[in-house]
Design an enzyme around this catalytic site. Structure first.
Site, PDB file in Angstrom:
ATOM      1  N   GLY A 178       0.629  -1.539  -0.143  1.00 45.94           N
ATOM      2  CA  GLY A 178      -0.039   0.372   0.272  1.00 45.94           C
ATOM      3  C   GLY A 178       1.008   1.621   0.165  1.00 45.94           C
ATOM      4  CB  SER A 209      -4.625   5.060  14.449  1.00 47.23           C
ATOM      5  OG  SER A 209      -5.950   4.692  14.219  1.00 47.23           O
ATOM      6  CE  LYS A 245     -10.941  10.817   6.951  1.00 47.76           C
ATOM      7  NZ  LYS A 245      -9.516  11.186   7.016  1.00 47.76           N
ATOM      8  CG  LEU A 303      -1.289  16.482   0.628  1.00 47.27           C
ATOM      9  CD1 LEU A 303      -0.175  17.463   1.409  1.00 47.27           C
ATOM     10  CD2 LEU A 303      -1.955  16.882   0.715  1.00 47.27           C
ATOM     11  CD  GLU A 353     -16.261  13.780   3.113  1.00 50.82           C
ATOM     12  OE1 GLU A 353     -15.462  14.187   2.138  1.00 50.82           O
ATOM     13  OE2 GLU A 353     -17.001  14.001   1.848  1.00 50.82           O
TER      14      GLU A 353
END
Length: 661
Positions: free
Chosen positions: A302, A421, A424, A464, A564
C-alpha cells in the site's frame, strides 16, 4: 507538434537550410575557407590601422608572410580540433581553442617577419591577434545565433526562481534542450535585483508581477538550492496570483545520487502544497531500533506500507518481511526494494509473502519462521465511502485483522507492534473511523493484558499522495479540464506527506513503551477548497466563477459523502503529553480492560458471521469508540437485501389478500 514547428521555423531561410543539410566534410571546408579569408583580412586591417593608410596594399614579401601565417594558423586550428566542434553547440572550450590558435598565429607573424626580413611593426601582431579573434569567433557566434534563433524562439519561455548553483545549472541545460528557453532569473535576495547572470536579467521576487508579463513568461521553474532558507509557503503565495504554471526541478541530492537530471521538470512537490516544514525524525533513535533487526510490514504494497518499507530498508535491518494480500502490489514493492538493496549494497534479506492479516495462524507462522522482532501494521481499508458501503469487510480487515495479527505477534514473541491509525478514529462519524478506534482499544487492552510485546499506535491526518489523497485526484481533474470536485466549501483536513507519515511511524515504534497513542503536531488544518484553488492557480489556470465566467476550471461542491465530517481531530482529550520528539505528542486516551474489549469483539464477530450490518453498527455505538453516525446505514448489500425482503413481504401480503378474497 513542437518538432514540426521547429522545422517550419528552420525552413524559412533556404540558405540556412541548405547549409545545415551539407555533409560534415563540406561544412569543415566552408569553415576553413571562411577562416582563411578573415585571417588575411585581419592582417591587412592590422597594417592599414598601424600605417593609417586606408588603401594600403602589401608588397610581395608581405603577401608571402601573410600566406604562411594564415596556413600555419589553419594548421594549428586543425590540430587543436576547432573544426571538429559543432558550431550550433559551440561552448567555452572552442573559444579557448581560438585564443590559443590566435596567439600562436601572432607569434608566427613576428617570427616570419624576422626570418624573412619583412617589415612587421611591433603593434601589427597585437592588432592582428585582436582582429583575428573577433573575426574567427564572431563568425561562429553569428552562425550559431542564425541557426539556433528559430529553435530558441519556438521554445516555451520560462523564468527560473533561484539564482544559485541549481538555477544556473538548470539554465545551461535548458539552453541546450529543445523545450524551454530561460529568459529571466527570479532572485530571493533583493541585493541581486537588476543584475545579470549568464546574460539573463535577474529580478527580485518582490517585482515578479511586473517583470514576468514583460518577458512573456509562460512557465515558472523552481530551482532553489537545498541550503536555501526560505518560507516556501510565502513563496507560493506570491506566485499563485500570477496564474502561470509552477513546476520544480530535482534536488541536488537526487542529482548527486544519479536519480534524476537537472532538466527533469516535474509538478510541484506535495511538500510545497503542504505549506509547512516537514517533520524530521531522530535518525539515531530510529536506526537503533531497526539496525540488524527482523522487521515485518503488513500491507507492504500500500501507499503507507510501501513507503515504510523504503524507509526501513535504508536502516539496514537483517530481514524485512513484506506481508501483502495483493499479488501485484507485493510484486511491485519487492522489485523496487530489491533494486534499492542491490544498488546501495544494503544486503537486507527480503521475503515477499502473500497473506491475509485475518489468518492468525499464517501470521504467527511467518513471524516465528523469520524471528520477527518488530511489526508495522499498515494493512487496512481506509477509504471512508467504500467502507461505508462494505461494512462487514471493513470491520473484518480493520478490527479483526488487527486483533489476529496482534495475537500472533504476542504468541511469536514479537518485541514491538506499531499500528497505523487515523485522525478519523477521533469521535468517528463513519465505520472506517470507528473500526480504527476499536482497533486502538484492542491494542491498548492487549498492552495491559501482557508485558512481552510493546504495542503503540500512530495517529495522523490525511496523507498527501496516498491512494486516497485529494491531491492526485485534483491534479487529474485539472488536467482533464475540470471541474474540480470538493464535497463542501468549509471542509478542512490535516495533511502530511507519505515520507512524514512513515518517519513518524518509525519514530513512534522506537520510543513507545506500551499502549501509547502518538499523534503529530501537524500545524494548522488546510481548507480543501483553498487547496483546490491553489492547485488550479499554480498549474497556470484561472478558476471559473460567477464573477469570472471565462475562467478555465470550475470548483464544484458535491455534498458530504456518507460518514464524512467537516472537521477532523487528532485528539479525543485536550491534554496531550510531550515526547522526546518536539513534533510528536502522546494522546491521553481512555482505554478499556481486555475482558470488556473481548466481549465487544465476540458480539461483533457474531454480527459479522450473520451478515447483520445493523447489529454491527449497534456494537460499534456501544463499544466506547465514540461512534456517532451522521447518516443512515449505507452498506450496499444490506440495503439491497432489505429492499428485496421488503418487496417479497409486500408481494406475500398481496397474495394473502387475493386468497382471502
Amino acid at each position: 507538434m513542437k518538432h514540426d514547428k521547429l522545422a517550419k521555423h528552420g525552413s524559412r531561410n533556404p540558405a540556412i537550410r541548405a547549409f545545415l543539410q551539407l555533409p560534415r566534410f563540406h561544412k569543415r571546408v566552408v569553415s576553413v575557407l571562411s577562416d582563411a579569408f578573415f585571417l588575411f583580412f585581419a592582417i591587412w586591417a592590422a597594417y592599414a590601422l598601424r600605417l593609417e593608410q586606408h588603401l594600403w596594399l602589401p608588397n610581395q614579401e608581405q603577401m608571402t608572410v601573410a600566406a604562411i601565417t594564415v596556413a600555419f594558423t589553419i594548421f594549428i586550428f586543425i590540430r587543436l580540433g576547432l573544426y571538429r566542434a559543432v558550431i550550433r553547440y559551440l561552448g567555452d572550450r572552442a573559444f579557448l581553442t581560438i585564443i590559443y590558435g590566435v596567439i600562436a598565429s601572432s607569434i608566427s607573424l613576428i617570427v616570419l617577419g624576422y626570418l624573412l626580413q619583412v617589415l612587421v611593426p611591433r603593434s601589427v601582431p597585437i592588432i592582428y591577434g585582436a582582429l583575428a579573434f573577433l573575426f574567427v569567433s564572431g563568425t561562429r557566434l553569428g552562425v550559431r545565433m542564425i541557426v539556433n534563433h528559430p529553435k530558441q524562439r519556438a521554445k516555451e519561455v520560462v523564468a527560473i526562481v533561484g539564482a544559485g548553483e541549481t538555477g544556473m545549472q538548470l539554465a545551461s541545460a535548458l539552453v541546450q534542450g529543445t523545450e524551454y528557453r530561460p529568459v529571466v532569473f527570479v532572485t530571493l535576495d533583493r541585493a541581486n535585483h537588476k543584475s545579470m547572470i549568464n546574460g539573463l536579467p535577474v529580478v527580485s521576487i518582490n517585482h515578479i508581477a511586473k517583470h514576468l508579463p514583460k518577458h512573456g513568461v509562460q512557465r515558472i521553474l523552481l530551482a532553489l538550492d537545498e541550503n536555501t532558507q526560505i518560507d516556501r509557503k510565502k513563496l507560493l503565495k506570491q506566485l499563485e496570483p500570477l496564474s502561470i504554471p509552477v513546476q520544480t526541478v530535482p534536488s541536488m541530492s537526487e542529482l548527486v545520487a544519479g536519480q534524476a537530471r537537472i532538466n527533469d521538470i516535474r509538478d510541484l512537490e506535495i511538500e510545497d502544497l503542504l505549506g509547512r516544514d516537514p517533520v524530521r525524525p531522530d535518525s539515531a533513535v530510529v536506526a537503533k531500533s531497526l539496525y540488524q533487526k527482523s522487521v515485518m510490514v503488513t500491507g507492504a504494497g500500500g501507499s503507507i506500507g510501501s513507503e515504510l518499507c523504503r524507509q526501513i530498508i535504508r536502516h539496514c535491518p537483517r530481514t524485512l518481511v513484506l506481508f501483502e494480500q495483493s499479488e501485484f502490489s507485493l510484486y511491485a514493492i519487492e522489485r523496487e526494494l530489491s533494486s534499492i538493496n542491490q544498488i546501495e549494497g544494503l544486503e537486507v534479506e527480503l521475503h515477499p509473502l502473500l497473506g491475509n492479516v485475518n489468518h492468525r495462524r499464517r501470521c504467527e507462522t511467518v513471524m516465528r519462521a523469520f524471528g520477527v522482532q518488530t511489526v508495522y501494521h499498515a494493512a487496512a481499508y481506509k477509504h471512508v465511502p467504500l467502507v461505508e458501503h462494505n461494512v462487514i469487510e471493513g470491520i473484518q480487515n480493520n478490527v479483526f485483522g488487527t486483533w489476529h495479527t496482534a495475537e500472533a505477534a504476542i504468541a511469536a514473541g514479537v518485541e514491538r507492534f506499531v499500528l497505523i491509525s487515523t485522525d478519523k478514529a477521533v469521535r468517528p462519524t463513519n465505520v472506517m473511523g470507528a473500526s480504527k478506534r476499536l482497533a486502538e482499544l484492542v491494542l491498548q487492552a492487549l498492552a495491559q493484558r501482557q508485558q512481552k510485546t510493546v504495542f503503540s499506535m500512530v495517529r495522523f491526518g490525511n496523507v498527501l499522495g496516498s491512494s486516497g489523497s485529494v491531491v492526485p485526484l485534483f491534479r487529474d481533474q485539472i488536467r482533464d479540464g475540470g471541474p474540480v470536485t470538493v464535497t463542501h466549501p468549509d471542509i478542512i483536513r490535516y495533511f502530511m506527506t507519505i515520507p512524514e507519515a512513515s518517519q513518524l511511524v518509525l519514530q513512534a515504534g522506537s520510543i513507545g513503551v506500551g499502549g501509547e497513542v502518538f499523534v503529530l503536531d501537524m500545524g494548522e488544518p488546510v481548507k480543501i477548497a483553498d487547496l483546490a484553488r491553489k492547485m488550479i492557480h499554480l498549474m497556470g489556470l484561472e478558476e471559473k466563477t460567477e464573477d469570472d465566467p471565462d475562467g478555465d476550471i470550475e470548483v464544484v461542491f458535491t455534498g458530504l459523502r456518507p460518514g464524512e465530517k467537516l472537521y477532523e481531530e487528532l485528539l479525543i482529550g485536550d491534554d496531550p503529553q510531550g515526547t522526546s520528539h518536539p513534533r510528536i505528542m502522546m494522546a491521553r486516551e481512555v482505554s478499556l480492560p481486555w475482558e470488556q474489549v473481548e466481549d465487544f469483539l465476540n458480539l461483533l464477530q457474531r454480527a459479522s458471521q450473520t451478515f447483520d450490518c445493523s447489529a454491527v453498527i449497534e456494537v460499534l455505538k456501544n463499544s466506547k469508540t465514540g461512534y456517532a453516525p451522521n447518516g443512515d446505514l449505507e452498506d450496499l448489500v444490506w440495503c439491497n437485501s432489505q429492499t428485496s425482503v421488503t418487496k417479497a413481504e409486500h408481494q406475500d401480503d398481496k397474495k394473502v389478500r387475493r386468497l382471502s378474497v
